[in-house]
Design an enzyme around this catalytic site. Structure first.
Site, PDB file in Angstrom:
ATOM      1  N   GLY A   1      37.712  41.343  52.566  1.00  0.00           N
ATOM      2  CA  GLY A   1      38.825  40.811  51.793  1.00  0.00           C
ATOM      3  C   GLY A   1      38.760  41.298  50.356  1.00  0.00           C
TER       4      GLY A   1
ATOM      5  N   GLY B   1      39.891  40.004  46.009  1.00  0.00           N
ATOM      6  CA  GLY B   1      40.374  38.994  45.079  1.00  0.00           C
ATOM      7  C   GLY B   1      40.714  39.644  43.752  1.00  0.00           C
ATOM      8  CG  HIS B   2      42.515  38.672  39.292  1.00  0.00           C
ATOM      9  ND1 HIS B   2      43.537  39.572  39.146  1.00  0.00           N
ATOM     10  CD2 HIS B   2      42.112  38.350  38.035  1.00  0.00           C
ATOM     11  CE1 HIS B   2      43.769  39.775  37.853  1.00  0.00           C
ATOM     12  NE2 HIS B   2      42.911  39.054  37.161  1.00  0.00           N
ATOM     13  CG  PHE B   3      37.491  38.045  39.032  1.00  0.00           C
ATOM     14  CD1 PHE B   3      37.325  38.226  37.673  1.00  0.00           C
ATOM     15  CD2 PHE B   3      38.179  36.919  39.460  1.00  0.00           C
ATOM     16  CE1 PHE B   3      37.828  37.307  36.753  1.00  0.00           C
ATOM     17  CE2 PHE B   3      38.674  35.999  38.552  1.00  0.00           C
ATOM     18  CZ  PHE B   3      38.506  36.192  37.198  1.00  0.00           C
ATOM     19  CB  SER B   4      35.124  41.328  43.470  1.00  0.00           C
ATOM     20  OG  SER B   4      35.344  40.096  44.153  1.00  0.00           O
TER      21      SER B   4
ATOM     22  CB  VAL C   1      34.442  40.544  49.745  1.00  0.00           C
ATOM     23  CG1 VAL C   1      33.204  40.010  50.449  1.00  0.00           C
ATOM     24  CG2 VAL C   1      34.672  39.795  48.426  1.00  0.00           C
TER      25      VAL C   1
ATOM     26  CE  LYS D   1      32.842  37.908  43.414  1.00  0.00           C
ATOM     27  NZ  LYS D   1      32.646  36.483  43.046  1.00  0.00           N
TER      28      LYS D   1
ATOM     29  CG  ASP E   1      39.092  27.892  40.865  1.00  0.00           C
ATOM     30  OD1 ASP E   1      40.115  27.178  40.877  1.00  0.00           O
ATOM     31  OD2 ASP E   1      39.114  29.114  41.074  1.00  0.00           O
TER      32      ASP E   1
END
Length: 545
Positions: free
Chosen positions: A64, A66-69, A71, A86, A190
């Site tokens: 998958g 995400g905004h930062f990384s 995976v 990650k 979060d």
């Protein structure tokens, strides 16, 4: 006769060298990261069979992004087991966040391994820096986990997750938070469905089976858009003479959960045994589907609720759902004026989880085993890294007000919102701004007061935004004057058709976690033995999820 290739598309843009006609960038892979994020400071291009840390980790497939990384599923040559890798974006702000996360993960690993909540926090295995000629990327290795609770909610979006299953999940989340709060002195900041993952028993065997059955990884080669600058509202592409790079974006293949029921259909779908709701929207405050933009700035696929990053813009929608709802239905703008939705099945339950669970094994009696993940935004309770916390729909009143004296109880507020969302497949709060009339923060506080009742002026004041939201003398909202209370118990009975006893039991559990004044809100340890999480005589075992 071979089909003709599609015609190239061009656009007129203003550049530093004057107006030009340039090719339109190819669209990104559906539901995958944007090619634009592969520019300097962004993602590391990763391909299947790439290796990391001197060949120790070999990439098997993409899990998958995400905004930062991004995976990736990797095979560890030392342990001969699979892990989740990650790979963080290279820009300084992302690297700093990753370094903070590593420190916090190391801290979590070092405290009280025998605590019953420790198995409900993700395990951190390794970290290192991967350096290329262009940039350095921090990499973090975790235990491989299955889907998150958002996927569980999506699978039960018509009726809600079976109430029995929610009891077990709630118990485990509270155990995990008790460990983070009381043993590690950390606030997650979060908590939301995306950050609570389902553990897979005998995960290595499951991965081997899935790799043998699932299709090979697929990818698509796309052009990386040239960096742009914005001047006076005009997008100005830079260095137009430079050749455009190509990047290979792989389609995500998250680990599927093990077979959840003997009644699983051939296409992988499950018959829903829900909590007794039938929803058409992403929030119980809105009986219509609206688009929610994620941190990447693009809408997700149809039928999947869009999530909002905690740093979202307050001016994302030009016309609020309240405008559209009022004009189309002729109803009040209040989110309370909604019709109940028909009950299609009764809730079922499952046996209680013992706090003395062996931390090294996954007992088969539990239908689901969850772990709290993504500690990248966690912070010590007394020394905050930032005051900008929590994703919008799960944000506590003290965070909305901009107070600096918040602590672990902001997580408890989020847990209550997640539990409601599991039961109903709808947000508990989903505020919308109304142009210049009021902001999302105004609407958020109005929804909280309408649901939970008003609270003291002292609790409303003392925040960075307190005087923007409330009158300092009377404590009334400045920009939303007309409120129509709809208490939680009435919501559950009138909209979700709970019985009086069921609504009373649920409210007795949720309301102490939803106290608008953080001083009145309960801690995780206070809620662990609450009767709502115990098995009921009329409950049936959960044989599918």
């Amino acid at each position: 006769m071979a089909p003709k290739p599609p015609c190239a598309k061009y656009q007129y843009v203003v550049t530093t060298a004057g107006p030009k006609i340039l090719p339109v960038d190819e669209p990104a892979c559906k539901d995958e990261e944007s090619p634009a994020d592969y520019n300097a400071g962004g993602y590391l291009p990763v391909k299947v069979n790439d290796s990391f840390k001197q060949g120790r980790y070999r990439v098997v497939r993409k899990l998958g992004w995400g905004h930062f990384s991004t995976v990736w599923l990797v095979k560890d040559a030392e342990s001969e087991r699979h892990s989740a890798l990650k790979v963080v974006k290279s820009a300084g702000r992302y690297a700093e966040t990753a370094r903070d996360e590593i420190k916090l993960l190391s801290r979590v690993e070092s405290f009280s391994p025998d605590h019953p909540g420790r198995p409900h926090v993700v395990s951190f295995l390794d970290s290192f820096t991967h350096t290329t000629p262009e940039a350095s990327h921090i990499c973090i290795v975790f235990e491989p986990l299955g889907e998150n609770l958002l996927a569980l909610i999506e699978r039960h979006k018509k009726k809600g997750v079976p109430r029995a299953l929610v009891r077990v999940i709630a118990k485990q989340v509270l155990l995990g938070l008790q460990y983070l709060h009381d043993e590690c002195d950390l606030v997650h900041t979060d908590i939301k469905p995306e950050n609570i993952l389902i553990s897979i028993p005998d995960v290595e065997s499951h991965i081997h089976h899935e790799l043998s059955q699932s299709p090979l990884p697929t990818s698509r080669r796309v052009g990386v858009p040239l960096p742009t600058k914005f001047r006076h509202g005009v997008s100005i592409p830079q260095n137009q003479q430079r050749p455009r790079r190509q990047v290979q974006i792989f389609n995500s293949q998250p680990l599927a959960s093990p077979v959840r029921s003997a009644g699983k259909s051939g296409n992988g779908s499950l018959s829903n045994g829900g909590s007794g709701v039938n929803s058409v929207s992403g929030s119980y405050v809105a009986q219509m589907q609206i688009s929610r933009l994620g941190s990447s700035g693009k809408a997700g696929s149809a039928g999947v609720r869009q999530r909002i990053n905690k740093h979202e813009s307050e001016s994302g929608l030009s016309s609020s759902w309240k405008d559209r709802l009022a004009s189309s239905l002729g109803t009040s703008l209040s989110w309370r004026d909604r019709l109940p939705i028909s009950l299609s099945s009764s809730p079922k339950s499952v046996s209680n989880i013992s706090p003395n669970t062996n931390v090294t094994s996954l007992p088969p009696v539990h239908p689901v085993w969850i772990k709290i993940a993504d500690l990248g935004n966690a912070t010590p309770s007394q020394k905050h890294f930032t005051e900008d916390i929590q994703t919008r729909q799960y944000r506590a009143p003290e965070a909305i007000l901009g107070r600096k004296d918040w602590g672990t109880r902001v997580d408890i507020w989020s847990v209550a919102c997640v539990i409601f969302e599991l039961l109903t497949a709808e947000y508990l709060f989903d505020p919308q701004g109304q142009g210049e009339m009021f902001t999302k923060d105004d609407d958020h506080m109005a929804q909280i007061i309408e649901l939970m009742g008003d609270f003291s002026v002292d609790a409303k004041m003392g925040g960075k935004y307190s005087r923007e939201l409330f009158d300092a003398t009377a404590g009334a909202l400045r920009y939303i004057r007309t409120l129509k209370p709809w208490p939680l118990k009435r919501v559950m009975m009138e909209k979700y058709l709970y019985t009086d006893a069921d609504a009373t039991g649920l409210c007795d559990f949720l309301e102490p976690m939803l106290a608008p004044d953080m001083k009145d809100r309960k801690d995780a340890k206070d809620m662990l033995d609450h009767p709502w999480m115990r098995a009921c005589a009329e409950d049936e075992p959960v044989d599918q999820w």
